[in-house]
Design a protein around this motif. Structure first.
Motif, mmCIF file in Angstrom:
data_model
loop_
_atom_site.group_PDB
_atom_site.id
_atom_site.type_symbol
_atom_site.label_atom_id
_atom_site.label_comp_id
_atom_site.label_asym_id
_atom_site.label_seq_id
_atom_site.Cartn_x
_atom_site.Cartn_y
_atom_site.Cartn_z
ATOM 1 N N LEU A 140 0.829 -1.206 0.000
ATOM 2 C CA LEU A 140 0.000 0.000 0.000
ATOM 3 C C LEU A 140 0.865 1.258 0.000
ATOM 4 O O LEU A 140 0.553 2.234 -0.682
ATOM 5 C CB LEU A 140 -0.946 0.000 1.197
ATOM 6 C CG LEU A 140 -2.106 -0.990 1.094
ATOM 7 C CD1 LEU A 140 -2.797 -1.147 2.437
ATOM 8 C CD2 LEU A 140 -3.088 -0.544 0.034
ATOM 9 N N ARG A 141 1.957 1.232 0.750
ATOM 10 C CA ARG A 141 2.856 2.388 0.800
ATOM 11 C C ARG A 141 3.434 2.671 -0.583
ATOM 12 O O ARG A 141 3.582 3.825 -0.987
ATOM 13 C CB ARG A 141 3.976 2.138 1.796
ATOM 14 C CG ARG A 141 4.800 3.373 2.102
ATOM 15 C CD ARG A 141 5.906 3.117 3.101
ATOM 16 N NE ARG A 141 5.429 2.554 4.334
ATOM 17 C CZ ARG A 141 5.905 1.436 4.895
ATOM 18 N NH1 ARG A 141 6.884 0.766 4.342
ATOM 19 N NH2 ARG A 141 5.408 0.978 6.025
ATOM 20 N N GLU A 142 3.739 1.617 -1.329
ATOM 21 C CA GLU A 142 4.309 1.784 -2.664
ATOM 22 C C GLU A 142 3.333 2.434 -3.636
ATOM 23 O O GLU A 142 3.749 3.056 -4.604
ATOM 24 C CB GLU A 142 4.746 0.429 -3.227
ATOM 25 C CG GLU A 142 5.974 -0.135 -2.571
ATOM 26 C CD GLU A 142 6.304 -1.532 -3.064
ATOM 27 O OE1 GLU A 142 5.711 -1.973 -4.084
ATOM 28 O OE2 GLU A 142 7.151 -2.188 -2.431
ATOM 29 N N LEU A 146 -2.406 16.540 -0.573
ATOM 30 C CA LEU A 146 -1.404 15.543 -0.942
ATOM 31 C C LEU A 146 -1.670 14.217 -0.237
ATOM 32 O O LEU A 146 -1.631 13.144 -0.859
ATOM 33 C CB LEU A 146 -0.017 16.070 -0.580
ATOM 34 C CG LEU A 146 1.179 15.387 -1.169
ATOM 35 C CD1 LEU A 146 1.199 15.546 -2.677
ATOM 36 C CD2 LEU A 146 2.450 15.977 -0.563
ATOM 37 N N VAL A 147 -1.987 14.279 1.041
ATOM 38 C CA VAL A 147 -2.281 13.073 1.816
ATOM 39 C C VAL A 147 -3.558 12.411 1.305
ATOM 40 O O VAL A 147 -3.625 11.188 1.158
ATOM 41 C CB VAL A 147 -2.354 13.397 3.323
ATOM 42 C CG1 VAL A 147 -2.905 12.231 4.113
ATOM 43 C CG2 VAL A 147 -0.972 13.782 3.841
ATOM 44 N N ALA A 148 -4.575 13.212 1.002
ATOM 45 C CA ALA A 148 -5.831 12.661 0.469
ATOM 46 C C ALA A 148 -5.582 11.966 -0.867
ATOM 47 O O ALA A 148 -6.130 10.890 -1.125
ATOM 48 C CB ALA A 148 -6.871 13.763 0.311
ATOM 49 N N LYS A 149 -4.759 12.564 -1.703
ATOM 50 C CA LYS A 149 -4.424 11.962 -2.990
ATOM 51 C C LYS A 149 -3.756 10.603 -2.780
ATOM 52 O O LYS A 149 -4.071 9.634 -3.468
ATOM 53 C CB LYS A 149 -3.503 12.901 -3.774
ATOM 54 C CG LYS A 149 -3.101 12.397 -5.124
ATOM 55 C CD LYS A 149 -2.197 13.406 -5.836
ATOM 56 C CE LYS A 149 -1.709 12.842 -7.148
ATOM 57 N NZ LYS A 149 -0.774 13.768 -7.818
ATOM 58 N N ARG A 153 -4.115 4.580 -2.759
ATOM 59 C CA ARG A 153 -4.031 3.291 -2.064
ATOM 60 C C ARG A 153 -5.373 2.569 -2.080
ATOM 61 O O ARG A 153 -5.442 1.363 -2.313
ATOM 62 C CB ARG A 153 -3.536 3.497 -0.629
ATOM 63 C CG ARG A 153 -2.082 3.914 -0.563
ATOM 64 C CD ARG A 153 -1.535 3.920 0.856
ATOM 65 N NE ARG A 153 -2.246 4.797 1.768
ATOM 66 C CZ ARG A 153 -1.976 6.083 1.965
ATOM 67 N NH1 ARG A 153 -1.008 6.660 1.292
ATOM 68 N NH2 ARG A 153 -2.659 6.790 2.833
ATOM 69 N N THR A 154 -6.454 3.312 -1.837
ATOM 70 C CA THR A 154 -7.786 2.705 -1.849
ATOM 71 C C THR A 154 -8.132 2.159 -3.227
ATOM 72 O O THR A 154 -8.644 1.041 -3.352
ATOM 73 C CB THR A 154 -8.845 3.722 -1.387
ATOM 74 O OG1 THR A 154 -8.534 4.110 -0.039
ATOM 75 C CG2 THR A 154 -10.242 3.135 -1.428
ATOM 76 N N ASP A 155 -7.847 2.929 -4.267
ATOM 77 C CA ASP A 155 -8.128 2.483 -5.635
ATOM 78 C C ASP A 155 -7.344 1.211 -5.968
ATOM 79 O O ASP A 155 -7.888 0.265 -6.539
ATOM 80 C CB ASP A 155 -7.790 3.575 -6.656
ATOM 81 C CG ASP A 155 -8.735 4.759 -6.583
ATOM 82 O OD1 ASP A 155 -9.793 4.656 -5.925
ATOM 83 O OD2 ASP A 155 -8.401 5.804 -7.175
ATOM 84 N N TRP A 156 -6.067 1.197 -5.599
ATOM 85 C CA TRP A 156 -5.234 0.019 -5.869
ATOM 86 C C TRP A 156 -5.785 -1.196 -5.119
ATOM 87 O O TRP A 156 -5.916 -2.281 -5.678
ATOM 88 C CB TRP A 156 -3.786 0.284 -5.454
ATOM 89 C CG TRP A 156 -2.915 -0.924 -5.613
ATOM 90 C CD1 TRP A 156 -2.295 -1.347 -6.747
ATOM 91 C CD2 TRP A 156 -2.612 -1.883 -4.599
ATOM 92 N NE1 TRP A 156 -1.613 -2.507 -6.504
ATOM 93 C CE2 TRP A 156 -1.792 -2.867 -5.191
ATOM 94 C CE3 TRP A 156 -2.945 -2.008 -3.251
ATOM 95 C CZ2 TRP A 156 -1.297 -3.958 -4.482
ATOM 96 C CZ3 TRP A 156 -2.455 -3.096 -2.549
ATOM 97 C CH2 TRP A 156 -1.645 -4.051 -3.163
#
Length: 146
Positions: free
Chosen positions: A29-31, A107-110, A115-118
């Motif tokens: 997720l971090r990636e 930036l954080v929301a993006k 991550r959610t989309d992935w």
């Protein structure tokens, strides 16, 4: 007695296995969103200020177990990138208060959205039955990690 010992071993094995899976999940997720060019310590400091509200440089330094001077340098980078503002502490003018900017929030929301989309795309590979099983597991995990 041996049945109890066996269940403890099974529980320990499950705990180890889940910890490993959670670690891989966290890295994956971090990636997906990266750190937006920030070092891990800069990203962590920004996260603290975002979650906990305005904090002094000293308070941030304590949370990351670093010296105030080191945190001052970290905050300086965040300030240069317009991710935080720094103002004098109204109750102690010697202290500086760090606050996140709207740019940082966006930036954080993006990153969260990426991550959610992935993750949603990964879930789309599961069958309806597997999704139901995962939904039940999520409820249990929610009890363990409230």
């Amino acid at each position: 007695m041996s049945a109890n010992l066996e269940s403890v071993t099974d529980t320990a094995d499950l705990a180890q296995s889940l910890r490993e899976v959670f670690g891989r999940a966290q890295r994956a997720l971090r990636e997906q969103s990266g750190r937006f060019g920030l070092t891990p310590s800069q990203a962590e400091a920004l996260g603290y200020v975002l979650r906990d509200g305005p904090l002094t440089i000293t308070a941030l330094a304590k949370r990351q177990s670093v010296r105030s001077q080191s945190m001052g340098a970290t905050v300086g980078v965040l300030l240069e990138q317009e991710l935080v503002t720094v103002t004098p502490d109204p109750s102690d003018g010697r202290q500086k208060v760090v606050t996140v900017t709207e740019k940082a929030r966006a930036l954080v929301a993006k990153g969260r959205n990426a991550r959610t989309d992935w993750f949603a795309k990964q879930l789309d590979t599961l069958s309806p039955g597997e999704l139901r099983t995962l939904a039940e597991a999520q409820k249990l995990l929610g009890r363990i990690f409230p």
